[in-house]
Design a protein around this motif. Structure first.
Motif, PDB file in Angstrom:
ATOM      1  N   ALA A   1       0.830  -1.206   0.000  1.00  0.00           N
ATOM      2  CA  ALA A   1       0.000   0.000   0.000  1.00  0.00           C
ATOM      3  C   ALA A   1       0.862   1.253   0.000  1.00  0.00           C
ATOM      4  O   ALA A   1       0.561   2.240  -0.682  1.00  0.00           O
TER       5      ALA A   1
ATOM      6  N   GLN B   1       0.930   4.198  -2.962  1.00  0.00           N
ATOM      7  CA  GLN B   1       0.769   5.623  -2.666  1.00  0.00           C
ATOM      8  C   GLN B   1       2.003   6.415  -3.073  1.00  0.00           C
ATOM      9  O   GLN B   1       1.882   7.543  -3.584  1.00  0.00           O
TER      10      GLN B   1
ATOM     11  N   ARG C   1      -5.873   3.643  -8.550  1.00  0.00           N
ATOM     12  CA  ARG C   1      -6.696   2.464  -8.834  1.00  0.00           C
ATOM     13  C   ARG C   1      -5.809   1.391  -9.454  1.00  0.00           C
ATOM     14  O   ARG C   1      -5.510   1.437 -10.652  1.00  0.00           O
TER      15      ARG C   1
ATOM     16  N   ASP D   1      -7.210  -6.368  -0.231  1.00  0.00           N
ATOM     17  CA  ASP D   1      -8.010  -5.798   0.855  1.00  0.00           C
ATOM     18  C   ASP D   1      -7.255  -4.679   1.567  1.00  0.00           C
ATOM     19  O   ASP D   1      -7.860  -3.685   1.990  1.00  0.00           O
ATOM     20  N   SER D   2      -5.939  -4.841   1.703  1.00  0.00           N
ATOM     21  CA  SER D   2      -5.150  -3.824   2.400  1.00  0.00           C
ATOM     22  C   SER D   2      -5.108  -2.506   1.629  1.00  0.00           C
ATOM     23  O   SER D   2      -4.849  -1.455   2.209  1.00  0.00           O
ATOM     24  N   LEU D   3      -5.356  -2.576   0.329  1.00  0.00           N
ATOM     25  CA  LEU D   3      -5.321  -1.373  -0.502  1.00  0.00           C
ATOM     26  C   LEU D   3      -6.603  -0.554  -0.405  1.00  0.00           C
ATOM     27  O   LEU D   3      -6.617   0.627  -0.777  1.00  0.00           O
ATOM     28  N   GLY D   4      -7.678  -1.176   0.048  1.00  0.00           N
ATOM     29  CA  GLY D   4      -8.938  -0.456   0.191  1.00  0.00           C
ATOM     30  C   GLY D   4      -9.401   0.141  -1.127  1.00  0.00           C
ATOM     31  O   GLY D   4      -9.456  -0.547  -2.156  1.00  0.00           O
ATOM     32  N   GLN D   5      -9.694   1.432  -1.113  1.00  0.00           N
ATOM     33  CA  GLN D   5     -10.211   2.096  -2.304  1.00  0.00           C
ATOM     34  C   GLN D   5      -9.155   2.268  -3.398  1.00  0.00           C
ATOM     35  O   GLN D   5      -9.499   2.626  -4.525  1.00  0.00           O
TER      36      GLN D   5
ATOM     37  N   CYS E   1      -7.653  -0.166  -4.657  1.00  0.00           N
ATOM     38  CA  CYS E   1      -7.712  -1.397  -5.458  1.00  0.00           C
ATOM     39  C   CYS E   1      -8.891  -1.351  -6.434  1.00  0.00           C
ATOM     40  O   CYS E   1     -10.035  -1.168  -6.026  1.00  0.00           O
TER      41      CYS E   1
END
Length: 349
Positions: A15, A19, A25, A43-47, A49
């Motif tokens: 992540a 960033q 995305r 899942d760790s990337l959240g939005q 991903c």
């Protein structure tokens, strides 16, 4: 390229790298075997991903690459995160090659592919490879904990696959003193780690040393030109569908024995790394002692396939320290098919 190397880094560090690169995305790609790990990363990337595409396959069939590129475009991905072994990273490279999207690699095997600008695609029974800076990952996240679930047999063949990269770098026409130092150290690190992994699969120290070896060996492959060994394996994988790491493991001692008379400096470096006076035999012995396959027959090749494979290998132009004739390629393939110890180097006549 930026390399992050620490246990437990795969989720948080991935992540951070997304960033750092300013991506919003990213498409996460993996194979079916590593889908659970890839899901944790996704899942760790959240939005950040855009989705998970778990359809990577060995040797990157072109139709699989086409589908992944389509998914990347449909999801509006501005980057790609490849989680897994050489197949996953190979698919990520195919996406990067076609779209120009930046790639982050999170390797879970020791293939070393993440350190190279080399891509490969299989179409109509033939594997094509090439080099393009666009496929070189912008970041690589090495996490020894990710490799704990890799079974010992796969750990061994994946590790020997990495060793093959360093071996060919030692006698490549564009090698250098720095590459030679990295190759020798990479072979030493990997071949010392593999017996410890076989004895204690949960050893993070040994797993970390193997990843260190993979990093070195992969870097050597990325800096030099591939020779006979890799051409043999590309034909055997692309045309006959043999498993990638296992094929490298079987072929390496015989390809090295064939090239040994024409590459004395490389042999001396390998002898030092392996603490032996017969590098081809030492590699054959090591893989066998650790339970790896020793013959192409074990991998499903038939004797009738040998002539076809030799024709394809000899019919390609590539750098190698020793001339590759049809007879020479066939001799190497026959020896690898039988799986006997490479006690005698192939005659130069």
């Amino acid at each position: 390229m930026r390399v992050v190397f620490r246990p437990g880094a795969s989720v948080g560090a991935t992540a951070e790298e997304v960033q750092r690169l300013g991506l919003r995305r990213v498409l996460v790609v993996s194979g079916a075997r590593g889908a659970d790990t890839a899901r944790a990363v996704a899942d760790s990337l959240g939005q950040l991903c855009a989705g998970l595409h778990a359809e990577a396959r060995m040797h990157v069939p072109v139709e699989v690459a086409d589908r992944a590129v389509e998914v990347a475009r449909k999801t509006g991905a501005d980057g790609c995160v490849a989680v897994g072994g050489g197949s996953s990273i190979g698919l990520g490279k195919a996406i990067a090659l076609r779209t120009g999207l930046p790639l982050i690699a999170v390797p879970s095997t020791y293939s070393g592919s993440e350190m190279t600008p080399v891509w490969g695609l299989t179409e109509h029974g033939a594997k094509r490879t090439g080099r393009d800076p666009s496929v070189l990952p912008r970041s690589v996240v090495y996490d020894p904990e990710l490799t704990l679930s890799m079974p010992v047999p796969l750990s061994v063949t994946s590790g020997v696959n990495a060793v093959a990269h360093a071996v060919e770098a030692l006698y490549a026409p564009d090698t250098s003193p720095l590459v030679a130092l990295m190759a020798e150290e990479g072979v030493r690190a990997m071949t010392s780690a593999l017996p410890e992994i076989a004895a204690e699969p949960a050893s993070l120290e040994a797993r970390g040393r193997a990843l260190y070896g993979a990093w070195l060996c992969g870097s050597c492959l990325g800096a030099t030109t591939m020779g006979l060994h890799h051409k043999l394996c590309h034909v055997l994988g692309g045309t006959f569908g043999l498993p990638h790491a296992e094929t490298h493991t079987v072929v390496l001692p015989y390809a090295l024995a064939y090239n040994a008379p024409a590459a004395p400096e490389a042999i001396r470096a390998l002898d030092r790394a392996l603490d032996t006076d017969n590098a081809p035999l030492a590699l054959w012995t090591l893989s066998g002692q650790l339970g790896a396959p020793r013959s192409l027959a074990q991998l499903g090749l038939t004797e009738a396939d040998l002539t076809v494979a030799a024709e394809q290998v000899a019919g390609q132009a590539y750098a190698n320290p020793r001339e590759v004739t049809h007879e020479g390629a066939l001799a190497v393939l026959r020896a690898a098919f039988a799986g006997d110890a490479p006690l005698v180097q192939f005659s130069m006549s």
